[in-house]
Design a protein around this motif. Structure first.
Motif, PDB file in Angstrom:
ATOM      1  N   ILE A 120       0.859  -1.189   0.000  1.00 25.82           N
ATOM      2  CA  ILE A 120       0.000   0.000   0.000  1.00 25.82           C
ATOM      3  C   ILE A 120       0.895   1.240   0.000  1.00 25.82           C
ATOM      4  N   ARG A 121       0.846   2.012  -1.071  1.00 20.79           N
ATOM      5  CA  ARG A 121       1.733   3.180  -1.187  1.00 20.79           C
ATOM      6  C   ARG A 121       0.922   4.473  -1.132  1.00 20.79           C
ATOM      7  N   ASP A 122       1.258   5.320  -0.181  1.00 15.29           N
ATOM      8  CA  ASP A 122       0.571   6.602  -0.007  1.00 15.29           C
ATOM      9  C   ASP A 122       0.922   7.538  -1.161  1.00 15.29           C
ATOM     10  N   ILE A 123      -0.101   8.064  -1.855  1.00 13.63           N
ATOM     11  CA  ILE A 123       0.124   8.989  -2.974  1.00 13.63           C
ATOM     12  C   ILE A 123      -0.549  10.334  -2.705  1.00 13.63           C
ATOM     13  N   SER A 124      -0.692  10.687  -1.428  1.00 11.46           N
ATOM     14  CA  SER A 124      -1.355  11.949  -1.069  1.00 11.46           C
ATOM     15  C   SER A 124      -0.626  13.151  -1.662  1.00 11.46           C
ATOM     16  N   GLU A 125       0.701  13.185  -1.549  1.00 12.34           N
ATOM     17  CA  GLU A 125       1.465  14.324  -2.053  1.00 12.34           C
ATOM     18  C   GLU A 125       1.339  14.438  -3.571  1.00 12.34           C
ATOM     19  N   ARG A 126       1.361  13.300  -4.259  1.00 10.12           N
ATOM     20  CA  ARG A 126       1.221  13.336  -5.711  1.00 10.12           C
ATOM     21  C   ARG A 126      -0.144  13.874  -6.113  1.00 10.12           C
ATOM     22  N   LYS A 127      -1.177  13.463  -5.390  1.00  7.48           N
ATOM     23  CA  LYS A 127      -2.518  13.953  -5.678  1.00  7.48           C
ATOM     24  C   LYS A 127      -2.628  15.454  -5.420  1.00  7.48           C
ATOM     25  N   GLN A 128      -1.973  15.926  -4.369  1.00  9.47           N
ATOM     26  CA  GLN A 128      -1.986  17.361  -4.081  1.00  9.47           C
ATOM     27  C   GLN A 128      -1.287  18.141  -5.185  1.00  9.47           C
ATOM     28  N   LEU A 129      -0.164  17.618  -5.672  1.00  2.00           N
ATOM     29  CA  LEU A 129       0.543  18.270  -6.782  1.00  2.00           C
ATOM     30  C   LEU A 129      -0.302  18.266  -8.047  1.00  2.00           C
ATOM     31  N   ASP A 130      -1.012  17.174  -8.296  1.00  2.00           N
ATOM     32  CA  ASP A 130      -1.897  17.112  -9.462  1.00  2.00           C
ATOM     33  C   ASP A 130      -2.992  18.173  -9.364  1.00  2.00           C
ATOM     34  N   THR A 131      -3.528  18.329  -8.149  1.00  2.00           N
ATOM     35  CA  THR A 131      -4.576  19.337  -7.953  1.00  2.00           C
ATOM     36  C   THR A 131      -4.037  20.737  -8.174  1.00  2.00           C
ATOM     37  N   LEU A 132      -2.840  21.016  -7.645  1.00  2.00           N
ATOM     38  CA  LEU A 132      -2.233  22.327  -7.841  1.00  2.00           C
ATOM     39  C   LEU A 132      -1.960  22.594  -9.314  1.00  2.00           C
ATOM     40  N   ARG A 133      -1.480  21.574 -10.040  1.00  2.00           N
ATOM     41  CA  ARG A 133      -1.202  21.735 -11.462  1.00  2.00           C
ATOM     42  C   ARG A 133      -2.484  22.010 -12.240  1.00  2.00           C
ATOM     43  N   ASP A 134      -3.558  21.291 -11.896  1.00  2.00           N
ATOM     44  CA  ASP A 134      -4.835  21.504 -12.576  1.00  2.00           C
ATOM     45  C   ASP A 134      -5.374  22.902 -12.296  1.00  2.00           C
ATOM     46  N   ASP A 135      -5.255  23.354 -11.033  1.00  2.00           N
ATOM     47  CA  ASP A 135      -5.725  24.702 -10.690  1.00  2.00           C
ATOM     48  C   ASP A 135      -4.920  25.760 -11.430  1.00  2.00           C
TER      49      ASP A 135
END
Length: 206
Positions: A120-135
């Motif tokens: 189980i690999r935590d990808i919270s930071e990657r998801k946050q970066l994806d959100t920032l990039r989309d915004d």
């Protein structure tokens, strides 16, 4: 007998090494049987889930994360062939918001039994970066649209200003009468008979 003793020691050493890697991993690792029943967990699972080993022992892995038995059944042929399959899911800690994770599943053999190892690999930071990039992309697109609209307004305003000086002249501007070539030519034609009369009278008098 000596050969069997050495084989047993080698097997024990391998198991100890696996257990060390298993416990020292920075990712939560869960070992289940082929039906998803939890057989073993490492300390990261205890820390992230907020549950004890005793609570998790014998539970189903579906109770911890959103990958279900249907997904496992769809990928079981690939797993049995030795492949590692993965997908995005959500891990549910106790009394906390779900964590976005990436789940990796492959088959292992332990003690002569076929088991599944779930990383189980935590990808919270990657998801946050994806959100920032989309915004950021959305903000840039909105800025570009506003800039394009402003340019269009300026262009239309310039065209309107350039058209105003000619509005009072009508559709077909004309030259002033003093410099109208047609009027000058008509005046010259009208004066020619008087020139001939004047010339005739001057000849007779001589």
């Amino acid at each position: 007998a000596v050969h069997n003793a050495r084989l047993y020691e080698s097997l024990q050493a391998t198991n100890r090494r696996y257990h060390e890697l298993f416990e020292d991993s920075i990712d939560p690792i869960i070992v289940t049987n082929l039906e998803g029943k939890i057989q073993e967990i490492n300390r990261q699972v205890v820390q992230v889930s907020g549950r004890t080993r005793e609570e998790l022992q014998g539970e189903l892995i579906w109770d911890l994360q959103t990958v279900g038995p249907l997904w496992l059944a769809e990928h079981m042929d690939s797993i049995q062939a030795g492949e590692t399959v993965s997908c995005e899911a959500a891990f549910q800690p106790r009394n906390l918001a779900p964590l976005p994770v990436e789940v990796y599943v492959h088959k292992i053999s332990f003690g002569g039994e076929e088991l599944l190892q779930w990383i189980i690999r935590d990808i919270s930071e990657r998801k946050q970066l994806d959100t920032l990039r989309d915004d950021l992309s959305a903000d840039l697109c909105q800025h570009a649209r506003r800039r394009g609209a402003a340019k269009l307004v300026i262009h239309n305003s310039q065209r309107s200003l350039l058209a105003r000086p000619f509005q009072h002249l009508g559709d077909k501007p004309t030259l002033p009468h003093a410099v109208n070539p047609t009027g000058v030519e008509n005046q010259r034609r009208a004066a020619r008979p008087f020139d001939r009369v004047f010339t005739f009278q001057l000849t007779r008098s001589i």
